[in-house]
Design a protein around this motif. Structure first.
Motif, PDB file in Angstrom:
ATOM      1  N   SER A 175      34.935  38.632  50.643  1.00  0.00           N
ATOM      2  CA  SER A 175      35.018  40.061  50.944  1.00  0.00           C
ATOM      3  C   SER A 175      36.154  40.369  51.905  1.00  0.00           C
ATOM      4  CB  SER A 175      33.693  40.558  51.534  1.00  0.00           C
ATOM      5  OG  SER A 175      32.664  40.493  50.576  1.00  0.00           O
ATOM      6  N   LEU A 206      30.244  35.178  49.931  1.00  0.00           N
ATOM      7  CA  LEU A 206      30.508  36.618  49.841  1.00  0.00           C
ATOM      8  C   LEU A 206      31.255  37.117  51.064  1.00  0.00           C
ATOM      9  CD1 LEU A 206      27.103  37.908  48.438  1.00  0.00           C
ATOM     10  CD2 LEU A 206      29.183  37.365  47.185  1.00  0.00           C
ATOM     11  N   THR A 207      30.859  36.629  52.217  1.00  0.00           N
ATOM     12  CA  THR A 207      31.529  37.042  53.454  1.00  0.00           C
ATOM     13  C   THR A 207      32.991  36.631  53.437  1.00  0.00           C
ATOM     14  OG1 THR A 207      29.452  36.800  54.664  1.00  0.00           O
ATOM     15  CG2 THR A 207      31.484  36.844  55.961  1.00  0.00           C
ATOM     16  N   ASP A 228      33.863  45.976  46.221  1.00  0.00           N
ATOM     17  CA  ASP A 228      32.517  45.443  46.364  1.00  0.00           C
ATOM     18  C   ASP A 228      32.271  44.333  45.341  1.00  0.00           C
ATOM     19  OD1 ASP A 228      29.865  44.943  46.796  1.00  0.00           O
ATOM     20  OD2 ASP A 228      29.156  46.927  46.171  1.00  0.00           O
ATOM     21  N   LEU A 229      32.119  43.108  45.809  1.00  0.00           N
ATOM     22  CA  LEU A 229      31.876  41.984  44.908  1.00  0.00           C
ATOM     23  C   LEU A 229      30.599  42.181  44.094  1.00  0.00           C
ATOM     24  CD1 LEU A 229      32.765  39.080  47.364  1.00  0.00           C
ATOM     25  CD2 LEU A 229      34.115  39.812  45.392  1.00  0.00           C
ATOM     26  N   HIS A 263      37.665  34.912  43.399  1.00  0.00           N
ATOM     27  CA  HIS A 263      38.188  36.264  43.623  1.00  0.00           C
ATOM     28  C   HIS A 263      39.071  36.707  42.455  1.00  0.00           C
ATOM     29  CE1 HIS A 263      40.342  39.639  45.536  1.00  0.00           C
ATOM     30  NE2 HIS A 263      39.200  39.785  46.182  1.00  0.00           N
ATOM     31  N   PRO A 318      38.399  44.099  51.432  1.00  0.00           N
ATOM     32  CA  PRO A 318      37.167  44.723  51.950  1.00  0.00           C
ATOM     33  C   PRO A 318      36.734  45.974  51.197  1.00  0.00           C
ATOM     34  CG  PRO A 318      38.638  44.108  53.745  1.00  0.00           C
ATOM     35  CD  PRO A 318      39.420  43.933  52.481  1.00  0.00           C
TER      36      PRO A 318
END
Length: 247
Positions: free
Chosen positions: A98, A94-95, A105-106, A70, A102
């Motif tokens: 994220s 990703l979940t 957007d990755l 991150h 939130p």
């Protein structure tokens, strides 16, 4: 330059002066990182200023293997040139990340490729194989016509470990040695002695032990691995550089 640099070697959480799972693989200018756990990003940046990488591979969503991804995301989001970085990972990564932010957007930074599966990644054929753990988790094999590197960041005993590391020049295997784990009905971690056993079945040339439970005696882990593996046993210490050659 053809080498692996240890960014972090702890499991669960970092000890003072150390970091959790992370390895930088360099091959003739191509740079790939395997896992980015707690405290690995500053070490990575000392080798790759501005996060200049060609690919990232994350084995699973546990924070000791992915949380610093991150930080790399934010670097490239706010300071990058807009080029997307290939990211190979299980969907849970990703979940998990994220949830930290939130609204960001990755996928605006990363070009996502799901694991398990097989992919061409720069000079390597990458294969991700599902291995037992608490969450979906892959072992990784990087191979070309000159070298084979295999890595498992977390896993219980499984026959696939022999295939993952088959004839590898370097097999990086977790040796968590968590107290009480061998007595569990569902195994999700290995001992150092088991790491040696699977490296032997794989026919690996060199074994590197990693993912040590904080407080464990690493020399004792190496001694245990040598009971079941006759080749060279390395201990993953932060900053250790291992040449990728067959000499």
């Amino acid at each position: 330059m053809r080498q692996v640099t240890v960014l972090g070697s702890c499991g669960a959480y970092p000890e003072p002066g150390r970091a959790c799972s992370g390895f930088l693989v360099e091959w003739d200018g191509f740079r790939l990182v395997l896992d980015l756990g707690y405290a690995t990003l500053p070490r990575l940046l000392s080798h790759c200023p501005d996060g200049a990488l060609d690919a990232v591979v994350i084995t699973h969503e546990h924070p000791d293997h992915c949380i610093d991804l991150h930080g790399l995301f934010r670097m490239r989001l706010y300071g990058g040139d807009g080029t997307k970085l290939p990211l190979y990972c299980t969907p849970g990564v990703l979940t998990r990340l994220s949830g930290l932010e939130p609204e960001a957007d990755l996928r605006s930074v990363f070009d996502i490729h799901e694991l398990p599966g097989a992919h061409r990644v720069g000079p390597f054929e990458l294969t991700g194989v599902l291995l037992p753990h608490y969450v979906p988790n892959v072992g990784v094999r990087l191979q070309n016509h000159q070298i084979t590197l295999a890595y498992t960041g977390d896993t219980g005993p499984d026959s696939l470990l022999a295939e993952l590391g088959r004839d590898s020049d370097l097999y990086i295997v977790e040796a968590t040695d968590r107290k009480g784990e061998p007595q569990q009905p569902q195994r999700n971690l290995l001992t150092a002695e088991e790491a040696g056993h699977w490296a032997t079945l794989a026919g690996a040339r060199k074994l590197m032990l990693t993912h040590f439970w904080p407080g464990n005696d690493r020399d004792a882990s190496a001694t245990a691995a040598r009971k079941t593996f006759d080749g060279e046993v390395l201990i993953a210490d932060e900053g250790l550089v291992v040449p990728l050659d067959r000499t």
